[in-house]
Design a protein around this motif. Structure first.
Motif, short mmCIF file in Angstrom:
data_model
loop_
_atom_site.label_atom_id
_atom_site.label_comp_id
_atom_site.label_asym_id
_atom_site.label_seq_id
_atom_site.Cartn_x
_atom_site.Cartn_y
_atom_site.Cartn_z
N ALA A 73 0.92 -1.00 -0.13
CA ALA A 73 0.07 0.03 0.06
C ALA A 73 0.85 1.11 -0.01
O ALA A 73 0.36 2.25 -0.44
N GLN A 74 2.05 1.25 0.54
CA GLN A 74 2.81 2.35 0.54
C GLN A 74 3.09 2.85 -0.64
O GLN A 74 3.49 3.93 -0.89
N ALA A 76 1.28 2.29 -3.54
CA ALA A 76 -0.09 2.02 -4.29
C ALA A 76 -0.53 3.34 -4.71
O ALA A 76 -0.36 4.35 -4.26
N VAL A 78 -3.32 6.17 -5.60
CA VAL A 78 -4.35 6.65 -4.68
C VAL A 78 -5.79 6.06 -4.79
O VAL A 78 -6.46 6.26 -4.03
N ARG A 80 -6.19 2.87 -5.35
CA ARG A 80 -6.05 1.49 -4.65
C ARG A 80 -5.75 1.57 -3.26
O ARG A 80 -6.54 0.70 -2.68
N GLN A 81 -5.66 2.63 -2.51
CA GLN A 81 -5.22 2.73 -1.29
C GLN A 81 -6.25 2.44 -0.34
O GLN A 81 -6.18 1.64 0.59
N ALA A 85 -6.62 -0.29 2.50
CA ALA A 85 -6.76 0.17 3.68
C ALA A 85 -7.61 -0.81 4.41
O ALA A 85 -7.58 -1.34 5.49
N ALA A 116 -4.08 6.31 9.04
CA ALA A 116 -4.91 6.17 8.07
C ALA A 116 -6.01 7.44 8.35
O ALA A 116 -6.32 7.68 9.47
#
Length: 213
Positions: A73-74, A76, A78, A80-81, A85, A116
């Motif tokens: 995710a770091q 990925a 915006v 997909r995030q 999450a 988050a």
């Protein structure tokens, strides 16, 4: 007699099937952990998913899956995030539900809720609740989790106070010492960081992690 043998064989198969599934799950988990160490997080994710298919009620499998997704995710997009999450949060929560004493999963939830945004499910109050649960089970880990909360809020005084409490609670444990030294170094207090490590080495000269720092 032939009927008796077939029934016995069937019974044996039913008994051994769960054991074989457990062995397959552990093998996939171990393979996934090796892939994580190699930085192959997407491949590790697939292994952990397959391990969960075989043993869905093992907390550490869900923890590892959440960590593998988090590592991806770091970097990925915006788009997909937010989806990632939700999966991270779900896997960590499942790990805690299955194994309430799995402190790494509770630590993962703390990091998630601190990092988050609210629209992705982050909640600082939940991070504090998880810290309290960690502290109830392991005071040293509780102090370290509290330090991470203070660190995220940029409260350097409270961060150091919590880490020193962890060091005092477990003076022979290298983890709190390393974490304190790393924070001191990040604050550009290099002499203090060396002093923290050297003080520990004066008591535990055989500590490889301290010497590495």
């Amino acid at each position: 007699m032939r009927h008796l043998i077939s029934v016995t064989a069937l019974s044996a198969g039913l008994l051994f099937a769960p054991r074989l599934e457990a062995q397959a799950g552990r093998s996939l988990y171990d393979e996934g952990m090796r892939l994580m160490q190699q930085g192959k997080h997407a491949d590790a994710e697939k292994r952990f998913e397959r391990a969960i298919e075989r043993e869905p009620n093992v907390g550490r499998y869900h923890l590892a899956l959440g960590q593998a997704i988090g590592a991806q995710a770091q970097n990925a997009s915006v788009v997909r995030q937010p989806f990632m999450a939700r999966r991270i949060k779900q896997e960590f929560e499942t790990a805690v539900r299955l194994d309430p004493d799995l402190l790494d999963a509770r630590d993962g939830l703390i990091q998630f809720h601190l990092m988050a945004p609210g629209v992705m499910g982050g909640d600082p109050a939940e991070a504090r609740r998880q810290q309290a649960e960690i502290a109830r089970r392991n005071p040293v880990r509780g102090h370290m989790a509290q330090a991470n909360i203070h660190w995220r809020s940029r409260d350097t005084v409270a961060t150091e106070r919590s880490l020193r409490a962890a060091v005092d609670a477990a003076p022979d444990s290298v983890g709190p010492v390393v974490m304190l030294a790393q924070r001191q170094a990040a604050w550009q207090r290099t002499a203090a960081a060396f002093g923290t490590i050297e003080g520990f080495l004066s008591r535990k000269p055989e500590s490889v992690p301290a010497r590495y720092q």
